[in-house]
Design an enzyme around this catalytic site. Structure first.
Site, PDB file in Angstrom:
ATOM      1  N   GLU A  26       0.840  -1.198   0.000  1.00  0.00           N
ATOM      2  CA  GLU A  26       0.000   0.000   0.000  1.00  0.00           C
ATOM      3  C   GLU A  26       0.874   1.247   0.000  1.00  0.00           C
ATOM      4  OE1 GLU A  26      -2.832   0.028   3.242  1.00  0.00           O
ATOM      5  OE2 GLU A  26      -3.814   1.832   2.476  1.00  0.00           O
ATOM      6  N   ASN A 173     -12.365  -1.151  -0.898  1.00  0.00           N
ATOM      7  CA  ASN A 173     -11.683  -1.762   0.249  1.00  0.00           C
ATOM      8  C   ASN A 173     -12.355  -1.308   1.533  1.00  0.00           C
ATOM      9  OD1 ASN A 173      -9.219  -2.829   1.821  1.00  0.00           O
ATOM     10  ND2 ASN A 173      -9.306  -0.680   2.446  1.00  0.00           N
ATOM     11  N   GLU A 174     -12.597  -2.217   2.426  1.00  0.00           N
ATOM     12  CA  GLU A 174     -13.157  -1.895   3.749  1.00  0.00           C
ATOM     13  C   GLU A 174     -14.234  -0.817   3.624  1.00  0.00           C
ATOM     14  OE1 GLU A 174     -10.175  -1.407   6.846  1.00  0.00           O
ATOM     15  OE2 GLU A 174      -9.558  -3.489   6.601  1.00  0.00           O
ATOM     16  N   GLU A 296      -6.219  -9.134   3.650  1.00  0.00           N
ATOM     17  CA  GLU A 296      -5.410  -8.438   4.659  1.00  0.00           C
ATOM     18  C   GLU A 296      -5.378  -9.306   5.908  1.00  0.00           C
ATOM     19  OE1 GLU A 296      -6.027  -4.248   5.426  1.00  0.00           O
ATOM     20  OE2 GLU A 296      -6.500  -3.877   3.307  1.00  0.00           O
ATOM     21  N   GLN A 345       2.147  -6.151   5.447  1.00  0.00           N
ATOM     22  CA  GLN A 345       2.329  -5.785   4.058  1.00  0.00           C
ATOM     23  C   GLN A 345       3.751  -6.155   3.642  1.00  0.00           C
ATOM     24  OE1 GLN A 345       1.064  -1.825   3.048  1.00  0.00           O
ATOM     25  NE2 GLN A 345      -0.881  -1.995   4.138  1.00  0.00           N
TER      26      GLN A 345
END
Ligand code: AHR
Length: 496
Positions: A26, A173-174, A296, A345
Site C-alpha cells: 500500500e 476496500n473496507e 489483509e 504488508q
C-alpha cells in the site's frame, strides 16, 4: 509427551491455491516509497526506479499475486494522478497514512513494471469510496483495452503499446469503514453498479473481488453473498492479529509469554472466522465458486518508538514467524474456499517480509517462513491431522503443534510443522499412510532460543533457516521427529 500425527497419501482433495501466498503493498509509510521505489536517479541500485536488493529478495518468494494500491489508500486514490511525466504528476496528501505528501511517482505503469519484474499477477483495488463508476471503468479500459479508445490511446502515449493482462480487481476496500462507512445493503448495491462497468476487453477476463467483512461481521458476508454473489468471483475478509486491543496495541518487541500466548490464540481464531464465513457462503454458493479472499491479515503491533505512528512500522520476531505458519496452515485447511490471501504488508509496514533503512535491508522471520513454505504453492493437499498435546498458560490451552502436507507432481511430499510452545520441544510420531515407498528425507528449521529473536541491520542473519536433522525413520511409514521449542520446520520426503 508424544504427539501422533498422520498424513494420508490417498484420496484427491485438490490443490493449495498458490495465491494464498499473496502479498499486499500500500501507499503507506515506507512500503512503496523507500521500501521498493527509490526512483531512477537514486544512488541505490535500481531497475527503472525499483530497488534491486529488495527485488532480488522478493523474487525468491515466488510471489503469486500482489495487491495494490491499498488498503484505505485505495478509496482515496485517483489513478489519473499517477500517470504521465513524473514531474507533472499531482502532489496530494496521504491523509489516511501520516499526512505526508504523495508525489504519485509510483503509479499504474510503475506497479505493472514491478509485477513484471517479480513475475507476479497484479491485483488492483479500485476506488468506490471517493471515486466514480466512470473513473473505475476507465482505469480498466486504460490497462486492458487493445483497440482504439481514449484510454487505450492515452496509455500508448504514455509509452505502453500493449495492454497489460489484469486478472484480479477489487471493487473497493473496507467499505464498512475507511472505504466510505457504508452499510452492507448500500455497499452491496454500490458493488452491483461499479462492477457492471469493470469490463472484460478481448480475452482479458477479470476476477472481481467484492469488499468483504471485518473480522466477525457475518451479516456483511451474508448480505453481500446473497444480494451480489452472482456478480462476484471473490469476497474478501480482513482480520489482523493484535496483541492487546485495537485502541491499546502492545509493542512488537519486549513482550512476555502472556502476550506471546495471546498472539497465538488470536492467530488460531482465523480458523473459526473462515469456518463461519464459509458456512454462510455455502448457503448461497454450495459449489464454492466464489472464493474467500483474505486480502489483509497479519500482526498489527504498536508502531516502533520514534517512528511516525501513521507509518505502521514494526519489528518482526520469531513470534511473527509462528503467526505466519499458523495462518498458512489454516488457509491450507480451507483450500476449497480460500482462493487467495495477502499478508499485510510486503515491505516496512506491519508484518513485513523485508525491512529497509537507507540502502540496507534485512529479511524478517516472516520472510523465511514464506520462503520455506513456498513448496506448498499449487501442490496437491494431503490429509493431515494431529492428536497433538497442548501448550498451556494460566489455565488456558492451545494445540502445541500444527501441520500441513502437500505433494508435488513429481511425488515429493512436503510437511510443514509448527511448535508454538516457547519452552518445550515436541516429540512427534508421524505416520505417512498410503505414500509410495519413502526415499530420502531432508528438512529445514527456523527457530531460536528466544521468543523475541529478530534480525537487525547490525545482525541481519540472526534468525534464518538452518538444516534440520531432528528426525529418523522408525519403520516403513513412520517418522519420529523432535520439534524444538518455538519452531517452524519443513520436511521434504522423496517418494519412489
Ligand atoms: O494494512 C493497513 C490498513 O488496514 C489498510 O489500509 C486497511 O484496509 C486496513 O484497515
Amino acid at each position: 509427551m508424544k504427539h501422533s500425527l498422520v498424513i494420508q497419501g490417498k484420496g484427491k482433495q485438490g490443490k493449495i491455491n498458490k495465491n494464498i501466498y499473496g502479498q499486499f503493498a500500500e501507499h503507506l509509510g515506507r512500503c512503496i516509497y523507500e521500501g521498493m521505489w527509490v526512483g531512477e536517479d537514486s544512488s541505490i541500485p535500481n531497475s527503472g526506479g525499483i530497488r534491486n536488493d529488495v527485488l532480488e529478495a522478493l523474487r525468491k518468494l515466488s510471489i503469486p499475486v500482489l495487491r495494490w494500491p491499498g488498503g484505505c489508500f485505495a478509496d482515496e486514490y485517483h489513478w489519473k494522478d499517477g500517470i504521465g511525466p513524473k514531474e507533472q504528476r499531482k502532489r496530494m496528501v496521504n491523509t489516511h497514512w501520516g499526512g505526508v505528501v504523495e508525489n504519485n511517482h509510483f503509479g499504474t505503469h510503475e506497479f505493472m513494471q514491478l509485477c513484471e519484474l517479480l513475475e507476479t499477477e497484479p491485483y488492483i483495488c479500485g476506488n468506490v469510496g471517493s471515486g466514480s463508476v466512470q473513473e473505475m471503468s476507465e482505469w480498466v479500459e486504460y490497462m486492458t483495452f487493445d483497440g482504439e479508445s481514449p484510454m487505450a490511446d492515452w496509455r500508448r502515449s504514455n509509452g505502453r503499446e500493449q495492454p497489460w493482462k489484469l486478472k484480479y480487481f477489487g471493487v473497493g476496500n473496507e467499505n464498512w469503514g475507511c472505504g466510505g462507512n457504508m452499510r452492507a445493503d448500500f455497499y452491496a448495491d454500490q458493488y452491483r453498479v461499479f462492477q457492471t462497468y469493470v469490463r472484460n476487453y478481448g480475452d482479458n477476463q477479470i476476477y472481481k473481488i467484492a469488499g468483504g467483512a471485518n473480522v466477525d461481521d457475518y451479516n456483511w458476508t451474508e448480505v453481500l453473498i446473497r444480494d451480489a454473489g452472482r456478480l462476484m468471483d471473490g469476497l474478501s475478509l480482513h482480520n489482523y492479529t493484535i496483541a492487546g486491543s485495537w485502541e491499546n496495541k502492545r509493542p512488537a518487541l519486549g513482550f512476555d509469554e502472556a502476550e506471546w500466548f495471546e498472539t497465538m490464540r488470536k492467530s488460531l481464531h482465523m480458523d473459526e472466522l473462515i469456518t463461519r464465513h464459509s458456512a454462510i457462503m455455502d448457503q448461497y454458493d454450495p459449489d464454492k465458486r466464489v472464493g474467500l479472499i483474505v486480502d489483509e491479515w497479519g500482526t498489527w503491533f504498536k508502531s516502533e518508538p520514534g517512528t511516525n505512528p501513521g507509518f505502521l512500522y514494526q519489528q518482526n520476531t520469531m513470534r511473527d514467524a509462528l503467526v505466519a505458519a499458523l495462518h498458512l496452515h489454516i488457509f491450507h485447511k480451507h483450500h476449497q474456499r480460500v482462493q487467495m490471501a495477502n499478508i499485510a504488508q510486503m515491505v516496512n509496514v506491519l508484518q513485513a517480509m523485508i525491512l529497509t533503512e537507507g540502502d540496507s535491508m534485512l529479511l524478517t522471520p516472516t520472510y523465511h517462513v514464506f520462503e520455506m513454505f513456498k513448496v506448498h504453492q499449487d501442490a496437491e493437499v494431503l490429509t493431515a491431522y494431529a492428536e497433538a498435546g497442548a501448550y498451556g498458560l494460566n489455565g488456558e490451552i492451545l494445540p502445541q503443534v500444527t501441520l500441513s502436507a502437500s505433494r508435488q507432481t513429481n511425488g515429493d511430499v512436503y510437511i510443514s510443522l509448527s511448535n508454538i510452545d516457547p519452552a518445550s520441544g515436541a516429540e512427534l510420531e508421524l505416520k505417512l499412510e498410503g505414500l509410495s515407498q519413502l526415499g530420502e528425507i531432508s528438512g529445514r528449521v527456523l527457530t531460536s532460543d528466544h521468543m523475541q529473536a529478530h534480525n537487525t541491520f547490525d545482525q541481519p542473519d540472526l534468525v534464518q533457516p538452518r538444516a534440520f536433522t531432528g528426525f529418523r525413520a522408525a519403520g516403513d511409514d513412520l517418522l519420529q521427529v523432535e520439534l524444538p521449542p518455538l519452531s517452524v520446520v519443513v520436511l521434504k520426503v522423496k517418494t519412489a
